[in-house]
Design a protein around this motif. Structure first.
Motif, PDB file in Angstrom:
ATOM      1  N   GLY A   1      -5.398   7.160  11.142  1.00 13.69           N
ATOM      2  CA  GLY A   1      -5.054   5.746  11.228  1.00 13.69           C
ATOM      3  C   GLY A   1      -5.882   4.839  10.351  1.00 13.69           C
ATOM      4  N   LYS A   2      -6.592   5.410   9.385  1.00 14.10           N
ATOM      5  CA  LYS A   2      -7.474   4.594   8.556  1.00 14.10           C
ATOM      6  C   LYS A   2      -6.889   4.267   7.182  1.00 14.10           C
ATOM      7  N   THR A   3      -5.813   4.970   6.781  1.00  8.78           N
ATOM      8  CA  THR A   3      -5.284   4.795   5.425  1.00  8.78           C
ATOM      9  C   THR A   3      -3.774   4.593   5.444  1.00  8.78           C
ATOM     10  N   ILE A   4      -3.338   3.552   4.745  1.00  7.56           N
ATOM     11  CA  ILE A   4      -1.918   3.304   4.518  1.00  7.56           C
ATOM     12  C   ILE A   4      -1.616   3.609   3.054  1.00  7.56           C
ATOM     13  N   THR A   5      -0.572   4.393   2.809  1.00  9.20           N
ATOM     14  CA  THR A   5      -0.058   4.588   1.453  1.00  9.20           C
ATOM     15  C   THR A   5       1.281   3.883   1.371  1.00  9.20           C
ATOM     16  N   VAL A   6       1.470   3.034   0.337  1.00  7.93           N
ATOM     17  CA  VAL A   6       2.699   2.253   0.220  1.00  7.93           C
ATOM     18  C   VAL A   6       3.588   2.858  -0.857  1.00  7.93           C
ATOM     19  N   GLU A   7       4.868   2.504  -0.787  1.00  8.67           N
ATOM     20  CA  GLU A   7       5.834   3.018  -1.750  1.00  8.67           C
ATOM     21  C   GLU A   7       5.549   2.470  -3.150  1.00  8.67           C
ATOM     22  N   GLU A   8       5.920   3.288  -4.155  1.00 11.20           N
ATOM     23  CA  GLU A   8       5.717   2.868  -5.539  1.00 11.20           C
ATOM     24  C   GLU A   8       6.526   1.614  -5.880  1.00 11.20           C
ATOM     25  N   SER A   9       7.623   1.405  -5.149  1.00  8.96           N
ATOM     26  CA  SER A   9       8.451   0.220  -5.415  1.00  8.96           C
ATOM     27  C   SER A   9       7.769  -1.071  -4.986  1.00  8.96           C
ATOM     28  N   THR A  10       6.744  -0.964  -4.137  1.00  6.88           N
ATOM     29  CA  THR A  10       5.970  -2.140  -3.709  1.00  6.88           C
ATOM     30  C   THR A  10       4.487  -1.837  -3.906  1.00  6.88           C
ATOM     31  N   PRO A  11       4.027  -1.815  -5.141  1.00  9.16           N
ATOM     32  CA  PRO A  11       2.676  -1.321  -5.440  1.00  9.16           C
ATOM     33  C   PRO A  11       1.567  -2.286  -5.045  1.00  9.16           C
ATOM     34  N   ILE A  12       0.364  -1.721  -4.872  1.00  6.76           N
ATOM     35  CA  ILE A  12      -0.844  -2.532  -4.728  1.00  6.76           C
ATOM     36  C   ILE A  12      -1.105  -3.210  -6.068  1.00  6.76           C
ATOM     37  N   GLU A  13      -1.385  -4.499  -6.036  1.00  7.83           N
ATOM     38  CA  GLU A  13      -1.502  -5.252  -7.283  1.00  7.83           C
ATOM     39  C   GLU A  13      -2.891  -5.177  -7.902  1.00  7.83           C
ATOM     40  N   ALA A  14      -3.918  -5.140  -7.076  1.00  8.65           N
ATOM     41  CA  ALA A  14      -5.267  -5.209  -7.640  1.00  8.65           C
ATOM     42  C   ALA A  14      -6.260  -4.457  -6.769  1.00  8.65           C
ATOM     43  N   ASP A  15      -7.246  -3.843  -7.428  1.00  7.32           N
ATOM     44  CA  ASP A  15      -8.334  -3.188  -6.693  1.00  7.32           C
ATOM     45  C   ASP A  15      -9.253  -4.256  -6.099  1.00  7.32           C
ATOM     46  N   MET A  16      -9.590  -4.103  -4.850  1.00  2.60           N
ATOM     47  CA  MET A  16     -10.530  -5.028  -4.222  1.00  2.60           C
ATOM     48  C   MET A  16     -11.011  -4.460  -2.895  1.00  2.60           C
ATOM     49  N   THR A  17     -12.135  -4.991  -2.438  1.00  3.96           N
ATOM     50  CA  THR A  17     -12.658  -4.629  -1.123  1.00  3.96           C
ATOM     51  C   THR A  17     -12.942  -5.910  -0.350  1.00  3.96           C
ATOM     52  N   LEU A  18     -12.434  -5.986   0.868  1.00  7.01           N
ATOM     53  CA  LEU A  18     -12.654  -7.149   1.726  1.00  7.01           C
ATOM     54  C   LEU A  18     -13.634  -6.751   2.819  1.00  7.01           C
ATOM     55  N   THR A  19     -14.798  -7.346   2.797  1.00  6.29           N
ATOM     56  CA  THR A  19     -15.808  -7.042   3.808  1.00  6.29           C
ATOM     57  C   THR A  19     -15.314  -7.453   5.188  1.00  6.29           C
ATOM     58  N   ASN A  20     -15.355  -6.502   6.107  1.00 10.55           N
ATOM     59  CA  ASN A  20     -14.873  -6.734   7.482  1.00 10.55           C
ATOM     60  C   ASN A  20     -13.450  -7.293   7.510  1.00 10.55           C
ATOM     61  N   GLY A  21     -12.658  -6.942   6.491  1.00  3.82           N
ATOM     62  CA  GLY A  21     -11.253  -7.325   6.466  1.00  3.82           C
ATOM     63  C   GLY A  21     -10.989  -8.727   5.990  1.00  3.82           C
ATOM     64  N   GLY A  22     -12.057  -9.517   5.737  1.00  6.89           N
ATOM     65  CA  GLY A  22     -11.853 -10.905   5.309  1.00  6.89           C
ATOM     66  C   GLY A  22     -10.946 -11.633   6.271  1.00  6.89           C
ATOM     67  N   ASP A  23     -10.041 -12.447   5.712  1.00  7.67           N
ATOM     68  CA  ASP A  23      -9.082 -13.163   6.565  1.00  7.67           C
ATOM     69  C   ASP A  23      -7.694 -12.531   6.482  1.00  7.67           C
ATOM     70  N   ALA A  24      -7.635 -11.256   6.058  1.00  2.62           N
ATOM     71  CA  ALA A  24      -6.347 -10.576   5.900  1.00  2.62           C
ATOM     72  C   ALA A  24      -5.615 -10.471   7.233  1.00  2.62           C
ATOM     73  N   GLU A  25      -4.336 -10.727   7.178  1.00  4.09           N
ATOM     74  CA  GLU A  25      -3.469 -10.598   8.351  1.00  4.09           C
ATOM     75  C   GLU A  25      -2.338  -9.637   8.026  1.00  4.09           C
ATOM     76  N   PHE A  26      -2.090  -8.711   8.924  1.00  2.00           N
ATOM     77  CA  PHE A  26      -1.038  -7.715   8.743  1.00  2.00           C
ATOM     78  C   PHE A  26       0.105  -8.027   9.710  1.00  2.00           C
ATOM     79  N   SER A  27       1.301  -8.127   9.140  1.00  3.66           N
ATOM     80  CA  SER A  27       2.489  -8.376   9.962  1.00  3.66           C
ATOM     81  C   SER A  27       3.571  -7.377   9.581  1.00  3.66           C
ATOM     82  N   THR A  28       4.504  -7.178  10.493  1.00  2.00           N
ATOM     83  CA  THR A  28       5.665  -6.337  10.199  1.00  2.00           C
ATOM     84  C   THR A  28       6.921  -7.182  10.285  1.00  2.00           C
TER      85      THR A  28
END
Length: 648
Positions: A390-417
């Protein structure tokens, strides 16, 4: 000399008589029942052993009673799964036979054959023709940006002349690469099947006619119809088998006993194909979309508008007034929820340092990441996989990760479905002129726009959007075929043994089989659209029938026996399901056999302590009866002696 009895003498005689009567009553009871005593106190030192043995016997009987019921349930489940397995095997045989046909040759072709240009006035300027994936544009003058590599110069031709049509074809021939399958004759261009993809604007131009379409033969059409009918009836077999009930509960319902676990509302193939037409609304192609169960209404979205996209075709957008209207919060970045978040563009992964951070997410889910700290990575994704920890998400190539970065303690990132891409949504309360179903193709990062495909003939055209106020009685919802729960129960079959009952109709084994059948049963398995009537960027895929057949075969393979390819999944295939049921059945049968022996042994032990020989008891009863008669005689004689009689 007989003495007059005293009170004490009388009581002694009476007590002796009563004792003889009690002895007679006991032997009579033993003669009738075969038991030593009507009460435990009559067993003396054996009473404790008898009570202990009887308690063990009752426990064993209780287990046997519940195990008999459980055995019936396992037998019914085994029978249901066997029926599913047989039906799938029969369908797979037909599908393999069908896949041996040259599927691209049975696809009706409305673009193959020929295109004839006439000598009308110049109607071709700016028109496009897409051939083998390359778009060519007719031009009567040099564009401002200069001639393009795929521009066809017809500026020197004279519209209306007798040779104009042939001259246009000659200009086209000069531009096209050499291809033995292309034939030019006068003003007629003949080409093989599907070299024109249907995105060509020239097909709709005045003065352009197409050749006769290539159609399936009657035999081919009959084979196709039989296959789709078999797919549909097999879906009904699965539905009936998985909706089996016994002992007042649905066995594949995961603890939900009120409703049948499988919701399959279609009674005919025509009904099914009207819902899943295979063009605008296709049968879901991933488990997340297939098992999607969401609903939004005006209370969440605010007012909404909906219209076809400007690109034409069947693509459309539903726009909500409220931000995040089509999103459902999943988790927030934090020290304890995600830990540090690392985005890797090369691997298309999002990694957390907290164990189980993404356990609530699944492959196929539409994931939207928000928050200022996420930067360019704040966008919509389709999840390809989630790691076992449960620690790693791999996304489809059609919706790629745009940039390498690290957010300490997740920053203010919010995950929604959101509604998973590919999920079919019901549009309820929108009126008869709006198609009652559509298919999700994506969602905007802010969650205000839901992108869909829909029947373009039953949706507001671009520039003339439809609207629904938030207070209206309407809803947008997706429904899973599986209506049961996920309850896993431990059934205690003895004091030291239990078996797990965790097989449901929503397990990957059955979900994959439903998807395989839906792939084939849906409309337009072989695409019957007329490209000349298509608009926008729609393209008929020559390989669509073959792709669907191959996908169905792969799903059947994985759904019947995937060779542990999905080892982390619960009940991933029929083999695993049947093995689990068989193992439970064997364990239960052995336990019942052992309990039968234990029950017989306990009954024998109790019987040896409680029972007597009825014949011996009868003899003793006769002796006791004689003794009682003698007691009565002595008592009567003694009672007849009185002082008066004595004085006489």
């Amino acid at each position: 000399m007989v003495r007059v009895p005293t009170y004490a003498t009388y009581m002694n005689l009476l007590n002796g008589t009563l004792a003889n009567k009690a002895t007679l009553d006991l032997y009579n009871y033993q003669t009738i029942t075969g038991l030593k005593s009507p009460t435990y106190s009559g067993y003396g030192m054996s009473a404790y052993s008898i009570v202990s043995l009887e308690a063990s016997l009752q426990v064993t009987k209780n287990f046997m009673e519940t195990n008999d019921i459980l055995n019936i349930e396992l037998d019914v489940m085994n029978t249901s799964v066997d029926a599913v397995s047989k039906a799938i095997a029969d369908f797979k045989s037909s599908l393999v036979s069908f896949s041996g046909m040259d599927l691209d040759k049975i696809t009706p072709d409305y673009t193959g054959g020929e295109i004839s240009f006439t000598s009308n006035n110049d109607v071709y300027d700016g028109k496009t023709l897409t051939i083998n994936g390359t778009q060519y544009t007719f031009r009567t003058s040099e564009p401002a940006e200069g001639w393009g590599a795929n521009d066809i110069d017809i500026s020197g031709l004279t519209p209306g002349t007798d040779t104009y049509g042939a001259d246009v074809m000659a200009a086209l021939q000069a531009k096209l690469p050499a291809n033995a399958d292309f034939k030019f004759e006068g003003n007629k261009f003949t080409f093989p099947l599907y070299t024109v993809n249907g995105a060509s604007s020239v097909l709709n131009a005045e003065g352009v006619t197409t050749g006769e379409p290539h159609l399936m033969t009657d035999d081919q059409a009959q084979v196709l119809q039989q296959l789709q009918n078999l797919a549909f009836t097999t879906m009904q077999v699965l539905t009936d088998s998985l909706n089996t009930s016994a002992n007042g509960k649905y066995l594949f319902g995961g603890g939900v006993s009120v409703n049948p676990p499988v919701n399959f509302p279609f009674t005919t193939l025509d009904e099914f194909q009207q819902y899943y037409d295979g063009v605008n609304v296709k049968y879901p192609t991933n488990s997340s979309a297939h098992l999607s169960n969401r609903e939004v209404d005006g209370s969440k979205t605010g007012d909404i508008s909906f219209e076809l996209d400007a690109t034409g075709g069947n693509k459309a957008t539903i726009t909500a007034a409220n931000a995040g209207a089509f999103l459902e919060p999943a988790l927030k970045g934090g020290e304890k929820t995600t830990g540090d978040l690392t985005f890797n563009a090369a691997e298309n992964t999002i990694k957390a340092t907290e164990y189980g951070a993404f356990n609530t997410l699944s492959a196929g889910d539409t994931l939207v990441i928000g928050g200022n700290d996420a930067g360019a990575n704040a966008k919509s994704y389709i999840i390809k996989s989630v790691s076992d920890d449960g620690k790693t998400i791999t996304v489809e190539e059609s919706t790629p990760i745009e940039a390498d970065m690290t957010l300490t303690n997740g920053g203010d990132a919010e995950f929604s479905t959101s509604f998973p891409v590919g999920s079919v949504i019901n549009l309820d309360g929108f009126g008869n002129n709006v198609s009652p179903q559509a298919q999700v193709t994506g969602v905007s990062p802010d969650g205000t726009e839901l992108y869909i495909t829909v029947d373009p003939n039953r949706f507001p055209e671009n520039g003339n959007a439809g609207t629904m106020v938030s207070t209206g009685k309407w809803s947008i919802s997706s429904e899973t075929y599986y209506e049961g729960g996920q309850l896993s129960s431990e059934k205690r079959i003895s004091e030291n043994q239990s078996i797990t009952m965790d097989i449901t109709a929503g397990d990957p084994a059955f979900e994959q089989l439903f998807r395989a059948l839906g792939e084939i049963a849906q409309g337009n398995l072989v695409n019957t659209q007329n490209p000349a009537e298509m608009t926008g960027s729609e393209v008929i895929d020559i390989n669509s029938a073959l792709d669907r057949v191959e996908e169905a075969l792969n799903l059947i393979k994985d759904g019947t026996f995937n060779g542990s390819a999905s080892g982390a999944s619960k009940n991933p295939d029929l083999y695993s399901v049947q093995a689990k049921l068989n193992a439970n059945t064997v364990v239960l049968k052995n336990t019942l056999d052992n309990q039968t022996l234990v029950k017989a042994n306990l009954e024998n032990n109790v019987s040896s302590l409680k029972n007597v020989d009825k014949t011996e008891a009868a003899v003793k009863a006769l002796l006791a009866s004689t003794n009682l008669q003698a007691s009565y005689s002595v008592l009567q004689s003694a009672m007849s002696v009185s002082l008066l009689n004595y004085l006489k």
